[in-house]
Design an enzyme around this catalytic site. Structure first.
Site, PDB file in Angstrom:
ATOM      1  N   ILE A   1       8.920 -13.378   9.156  1.00 44.18           N
ATOM      2  CA  ILE A   1       9.497 -14.164  10.017  1.00 44.18           C
ATOM      3  C   ILE A   1      10.176 -15.171  10.976  1.00 44.18           C
ATOM      4  CG2 ILE A   1       6.600 -14.755   9.985  1.00 44.18           C
ATOM      5  CD1 ILE A   1       7.445 -16.970  10.647  1.00 44.18           C
ATOM      6  N   ASP A   2      11.704 -15.290   9.872  1.00 45.72           N
ATOM      7  CA  ASP A   2      12.380 -15.777  10.533  1.00 45.72           C
ATOM      8  C   ASP A   2      13.460 -14.270  10.750  1.00 45.72           C
ATOM      9  OD1 ASP A   2      11.360 -17.741   9.388  1.00 45.72           O
ATOM     10  OD2 ASP A   2      12.864 -17.983   7.855  1.00 45.72           O
TER      11      ASP A   2
ATOM     12  N   ARG B   1      11.821 -27.822  42.338  1.00 45.42           N
ATOM     13  CA  ARG B   1      11.916 -26.390  42.621  1.00 45.42           C
ATOM     14  C   ARG B   1      10.505 -26.106  42.762  1.00 45.42           C
ATOM     15  NH1 ARG B   1      13.712 -23.144  38.608  1.00 45.42           N
ATOM     16  NH2 ARG B   1      14.340 -24.209  37.596  1.00 45.42           N
TER      17      ARG B   1
ATOM     18  N   ARG C   1       0.591  -0.919   0.430  1.00 41.98           N
ATOM     19  CA  ARG C   1       0.234  -0.025   0.074  1.00 41.98           C
ATOM     20  C   ARG C   1       0.507   1.601   0.113  1.00 41.98           C
ATOM     21  NH1 ARG C   1      -1.504   3.516   4.628  1.00 41.98           N
ATOM     22  NH2 ARG C   1      -3.519   4.150   3.956  1.00 41.98           N
TER      23      ARG C   1
ATOM     24  N   GLY D   1      12.124 -12.061   1.651  1.00 41.29           N
ATOM     25  CA  GLY D   1      13.091 -12.675   2.439  1.00 41.29           C
ATOM     26  C   GLY D   1      14.055 -12.435   2.524  1.00 41.29           C
TER      27      GLY D   1
ATOM     28  N   GLU E   1      12.226 -22.733  30.158  1.00 36.65           N
ATOM     29  CA  GLU E   1      13.030 -22.908  30.987  1.00 36.65           C
ATOM     30  C   GLU E   1      14.196 -23.712  30.336  1.00 36.65           C
ATOM     31  OE1 GLU E   1      11.615 -22.750  34.073  1.00 36.65           O
ATOM     32  OE2 GLU E   1      10.027 -24.188  32.296  1.00 36.65           O
TER      33      GLU E   1
HETATM   34  P1  ADP Z   1      11.814 -16.015   1.270  1.00 37.78           P
HETATM   35  O1  ADP Z   1      13.117 -15.099   0.321  1.00 37.78           O
HETATM   36  O2  ADP Z   1      11.520 -15.929   2.275  1.00 37.78           O
HETATM   37  O3  ADP Z   1      13.785 -15.738   2.021  1.00 37.78           O
HETATM   38  P2  ADP Z   1      12.611 -18.650  -0.882  1.00 37.78           P
HETATM   39  O4  ADP Z   1      14.479 -18.072  -0.425  1.00 37.78           O
HETATM   40  O5  ADP Z   1      12.345 -19.775  -0.939  1.00 37.78           O
HETATM   41  O6  ADP Z   1      12.407 -17.566   0.096  1.00 37.78           O
HETATM   42  O7  ADP Z   1      13.432 -17.283  -1.858  1.00 37.78           O
HETATM   43  C1  ADP Z   1      12.124 -16.981  -2.873  1.00 37.78           C
HETATM   44  C2  ADP Z   1      12.746 -16.794  -4.547  1.00 37.78           C
HETATM   45  O8  ADP Z   1      13.898 -16.213  -4.372  1.00 37.78           O
HETATM   46  C3  ADP Z   1      13.232 -17.825  -4.718  1.00 37.78           C
HETATM   47  O9  ADP Z   1      12.118 -19.301  -5.472  1.00 37.78           O
HETATM   48  C4  ADP Z   1      13.256 -18.068  -6.148  1.00 37.78           C
HETATM   49  O10 ADP Z   1      13.039 -17.742  -7.036  1.00 37.78           O
HETATM   50  C5  ADP Z   1      14.582 -16.524  -5.872  1.00 37.78           C
HETATM   51  N1  ADP Z   1      15.948 -16.736  -5.580  1.00 37.78           N
HETATM   52  C6  ADP Z   1      16.252 -17.358  -4.241  1.00 37.78           C
HETATM   53  N2  ADP Z   1      17.465 -17.642  -4.496  1.00 37.78           N
HETATM   54  C7  ADP Z   1      18.262 -16.778  -5.562  1.00 37.78           C
HETATM   55  C8  ADP Z   1      19.006 -16.519  -6.248  1.00 37.78           C
HETATM   56  N3  ADP Z   1      20.673 -17.285  -5.374  1.00 37.78           N
HETATM   57  N4  ADP Z   1      19.584 -16.239  -7.209  1.00 37.78           N
HETATM   58  C9  ADP Z   1      18.413 -15.887  -7.809  1.00 37.78           C
HETATM   59  N5  ADP Z   1      16.617 -16.137  -7.699  1.00 37.78           N
HETATM   60  C10 ADP Z   1      17.126 -16.058  -6.155  1.00 37.78           C
HETATM   61  O1  F6P Z   2      11.062 -18.260   5.295  1.00 35.91           O
HETATM   62  C1  F6P Z   2       9.845 -18.338   6.315  1.00 35.91           C
HETATM   63  C2  F6P Z   2       9.506 -19.705   6.648  1.00 35.91           C
HETATM   64  O2  F6P Z   2       7.698 -19.427   7.630  1.00 35.91           O
HETATM   65  C3  F6P Z   2      10.604 -20.789   7.484  1.00 35.91           C
HETATM   66  O3  F6P Z   2      10.299 -19.946   9.093  1.00 35.91           O
HETATM   67  C4  F6P Z   2      10.002 -21.648   7.467  1.00 35.91           C
HETATM   68  O4  F6P Z   2      11.473 -23.193   7.443  1.00 35.91           O
HETATM   69  C5  F6P Z   2       9.778 -21.841   5.658  1.00 35.91           C
HETATM   70  O5  F6P Z   2       8.612 -20.757   5.397  1.00 35.91           O
HETATM   71  C6  F6P Z   2       8.158 -23.019   5.584  1.00 35.91           C
HETATM   72  O6  F6P Z   2       8.237 -22.919   4.366  1.00 35.91           O
HETATM   73  P1  F6P Z   2       6.457 -23.202   3.482  1.00 35.91           P
HETATM   74  O7  F6P Z   2       5.737 -21.987   3.572  1.00 35.91           O
HETATM   75  O8  F6P Z   2       7.285 -23.413   1.462  1.00 35.91           O
HETATM   76  O9  F6P Z   2       6.473 -24.642   4.003  1.00 35.91           O
END
Ligand code: ADP
Ligand code: F6P
Length: 323
Positions: A128-129, A213, A23, A104, A189
């Site tokens: 979220i990570d 405890r 947005r 991400g 814990e």
């Molecule tokens: P996030 O962005 O949540 O970390 P992913 O790791 O699955 O999720 O990445 C999302 C998309 O970004 C992948 O499906 C791919 O299309 C692209 N991507 C990831 N790594 C690379 C890379 N090394 N080079 C080019 N594109 C990438």
């Molecule tokens: O990167 C975000 C995340 O939710 C991770 O915490 C988790 O390991 C993964 O994506 C799960 O991926 P998917 O939605 O493809 O099951």
């Protein structure tokens, strides 16, 4: 360069806060006389040319909604030069002069690839990570933390009534951030995270100690990437005399959804506005990020070289306070 039209897409795992970010991108660009094209389903939709103009009213009523109304995807095709060149062709054919990618760490790698091909891009971190390098917080982290916190608070009620131990598994891929922070704010814990090697005996000792405890329950927070598997830990606890019976709750994708918190809405709005400002101001191959109280830009080359690690001082703090 004069920008007439920019694109926006959301990629990778969704996170609460992406909608208010879209947005902010759309409305701040339009306020500066620039048209916006929304690309569906991340790089996948880009390669297939699935896109349409977004006007001011198209982003009404999404500020409070989780997920991404542009939808998202993981796109293996974009990992190859062929898919990347196809994406570039689609951007040029649609008359898009620059692109904002919300996603991400993987998505930031993909964004950097487009920059290397000469296309103007700015990234905004959403995951979220909280493992994206170059920002104190990614979009969705605060909402996910609150969701997990409320779930653990509820589990504590029933744990206490039945004098049980609860093992709660959170998402986080290879990063223990969510588990660590929730461990601190929910008084766990013991916290199991990928960054710290743990032994089964350590877990049973901590739970047994809590029982001795006089505690009425025990909470163990485990990150999905931790070296010990939650079912293995539960079996170990139930096979030993630790005082409490043990139950497992795997939160799975629950923390990925839900209405973004005030913090995430504000962060999303500021990041979206900054991304457009950076792009129209001639910056490219950068990501917007939160540094202290400021929204900054950082080169994508730096972002993709590292992963953000949780503050291990919090781990020691949680152990000391779990008395
Ligand atoms: P996030 O962005 O949540 O970390 P992913 O790791 O699955 O999720 O990445 C999302 C998309 O970004 C992948 O499906 C791919 O299309 C692209 N991507 C990831 N790594 C690379 C890379 N090394 N080079 C080019 N594109 C990438
Ligand atoms: O990167 C975000 C995340 O939710 C991770 O915490 C988790 O390991 C993964 O994506 C799960 O991926 P998917 O939605 O493809 O099951």
């Amino acid at each position: 360069m004069k920008f007439r039209t920019i694109g926006v897409l959301t990629s990778g795992g969704d996170a609460p806060g992406i909608n208010p970010c879209i947005r902010a991108v759309v409305r701040s660009a339009i306020a500066q006389g620039v048209e916006v094209i929304g690309i569906q389903e991340g790089f996948d939709g880009l390669i297939r040319g699935e896109m349409s103009h977004l006007r001011v009213r198209d982003v009404s009523g999404i500020i409070h909604r989780g997920g991404t109304f542009l939808r998202t995807a993981r796109c293996p095709e974009f990992l190859n030069p062929k898919g990347q060149r196809q994406a570039l062709r689609e951007l040029n054919e649609a008359g898009i002069d620059g692109l904002v990618v919300i996603g991400g760490d993987g998505s930031m790698k993909g964004t950097h690839v487009l920059a290397e091909l000469g296309f103007p891009v700015v990234g905004a971190p959403a995951s979220i990570d909280n493992d994206v390098w170059g920002t104190d917080m990614s979009l969705g982290v605060d909402t996910a933390l609150n969701t997990i916190m409320h779930a653990v608070d509820k589990l504590r009620d029933t744990a206490s009534s039945h004098q049980r131990a609860f093992l709660v598994e959170t998402m986080g891929r290879g990063c223990g951030y969510l588990a660590l922070i929730v461990g601190v704010i929910c008084g766990a814990e013991i916290i199991l995270i990928p960054e710290v090697e743990a032994r089964l005996e350590q877990v049973s000792e901590a739970v047994e100690d809590a029982y001795a405890r006089g505690k009425t329950h025990a909470i163990i927070i485990a990150a999905e990437g931790a070296s010990l598997d939650v079912d293995e830990v539960a079996a170990h606890l139930n096979a030993h005399e630790v005082g409490f019976e043990t139950r497992v709750t795997i939160l799975g994708h629950v923390p990925r959804g839900g209405s973004p918190t005030a913090f995430d809405r504000m962060l999303a709005t500021r990041m979206g506005v900054k991304a457009v400002e950076a792009l129209l101001g001639g910056k490219t191959d950068v990501m917007v990020g939160l540094e202290g109280r400021e929204i900054i830009t950082i080169p994508l080359e730096e972002v993709i070289k590292s992963s953000r690690c949780p503050n291990m001082g919090f781990y020691e703090m949680a152990l000391i306070l779990a008395r």
